[in-house]
Design an enzyme around this catalytic site. Sequence first.
Site, PDB file in Angstrom:
ATOM      1  N   GLU A   1       0.057  -1.924  -2.317  1.00 27.61           N
ATOM      2  CA  GLU A   1      -0.902  -2.727  -3.071  1.00 27.61           C
ATOM      3  C   GLU A   1      -1.296  -4.029  -2.369  1.00 27.61           C
ATOM      4  O   GLU A   1      -0.984  -5.132  -2.823  1.00 27.61           O
ATOM      5  CB  GLU A   1      -0.361  -3.010  -4.479  1.00 27.61           C
ATOM      6  CG  GLU A   1      -0.133  -1.734  -5.269  1.00 27.61           C
ATOM      7  CD  GLU A   1       0.211  -1.943  -6.734  1.00 27.61           C
ATOM      8  OE1 GLU A   1       0.150  -0.964  -7.486  1.00 27.61           O
ATOM      9  OE2 GLU A   1       0.530  -3.095  -7.120  1.00 27.61           O
TER      10      GLU A   1
ATOM     11  N   GLU B   1       1.958   5.813  -7.341  1.00 31.68           N
ATOM     12  CA  GLU B   1       2.385   5.194  -8.605  1.00 31.68           C
ATOM     13  C   GLU B   1       1.429   5.595  -9.720  1.00 31.68           C
ATOM     14  O   GLU B   1       0.213   5.509  -9.553  1.00 31.68           O
ATOM     15  CB  GLU B   1       2.419   3.663  -8.537  1.00 31.68           C
ATOM     16  CG  GLU B   1       3.513   3.091  -7.676  1.00 31.68           C
ATOM     17  CD  GLU B   1       3.538   1.564  -7.685  1.00 31.68           C
ATOM     18  OE1 GLU B   1       3.082   0.962  -8.701  1.00 31.68           O
ATOM     19  OE2 GLU B   1       3.988   0.969  -6.698  1.00 31.68           O
TER      20      GLU B   1
END
Length: 447
Positions: A166, A353
């Site tokens: 991320e 995720e």
Amino acid sequence: MTIIQFPKDMKWGTATASYQIEGAAFEDGRGLSIWDTFSHTPGKVVNGDNGDVACDSYHRYEEDIQLMKELGISVYRFSVAWPRIFPNGKGEINPKGLEFYHKFVNALLENGIEPMCTLYHWDLPQALQDTGGWANRDTVKAFVEYAETMFKEFNGKIKKWITLNEPLCISYIANYVGAHAPGNKDLQLATDISHHLLVAHGRTVQKFRELGTKGEIGYAPNTTWFEPFSNRLEDVEACYREIDHQVRWFMDPVFIGEYPQNLVDWFKEKGVELPIEKGDMDSIQQPIDFLGINYYAGQIGRYKENTGLFDCEIVEMGYDRTDIGWPVYPDGFYNVLSYVTERYGNVPIYITENGACYNDEPVSGTVKDAKRIKYLQQHLTALSRVIESGVNIKGYFLWSMLDNFEWAEGFSKRFGIVHVDYNTLVRRKKDSYYWYKKVVNNNWFEY
């Protein structure tokens, strides 16, 4: 009832991150990370929580691996704490850090679970932050040296690598919004960091190839989907600025070799420019073996001047929300995966995720988290749709294996399929654990 079936070679897993679960923050030579500093700064984390102990997985990893084995997963995504390997970010290696991860990876392999290793999941060594952190190009060099150490040490043992998790959060959430460590609020700084992260990613991929490391390497950007409230051009453009910042800003340079011009121009109007140096874009545009996609939620948006960074107002549509406040929007999952494939081609994708925050507590020894199961049903159905539409999905990692330290939310938000009592550290399987176990073992579910 509808049967949702998945391909025979689908890999099922779960995911965690070092600072969120390991604990043992001051043991065996580990250095300080920016999250140690941030979480110990009053007012930064809910209830003043920190990851000093977290789930204590550093000491309880064997128990956690047994939970994974019983679950039936074939692959587990974890991250290495950079400060355990290089307490000062570079220089002297901490042998006890390497020893721990060898024991951990060996235990996974002995139990038939393939390791997928994330090299950076936000716990930058504080010593590097003290010299400018990711805004300093020396940190890029230090990261590549750390990655090289890991590649050499675990060559043949770990065959799936993720450089960064991320990058949007590492740059803009941490250094523009200020919600994550180190907590800065500077748009130029965040933009500089976003670029340096991609350079670090690219140079790490180059090093991986140069060393002839066995296996595959990719990275894991987070994604969202903003559906325009109307087909008015202003609404469409506002939503695509939001999508482009999460998706194209961090993917176009890797796959196409340039940043999206609409955002380059948008930032320029705000006095912000990219710190591109000679050779940077070539370094970033390295072929990768797979793309990790993190997805939790999406929104409906419309144009509104001076709203957020991109003049986009979120429109409340009455969608269900998880306990962290994010809308449940499985169509966004389908849309973003379709969009990525349309834009970048048939790249192999792992869902690195996906999951939901629901704070259900044990009642008579059981944790009935029906809302989490519903969320997973909805999103796995969307995933099945994109697979049948031709998107190249290789695997799915549910976030998270354990309830854990949820960054600025501390221990107040639970994402796990295993409940953790933070007082006793007792693990307790939730209903969602048993539901996911069936999916993993059957490769299908009824909905």
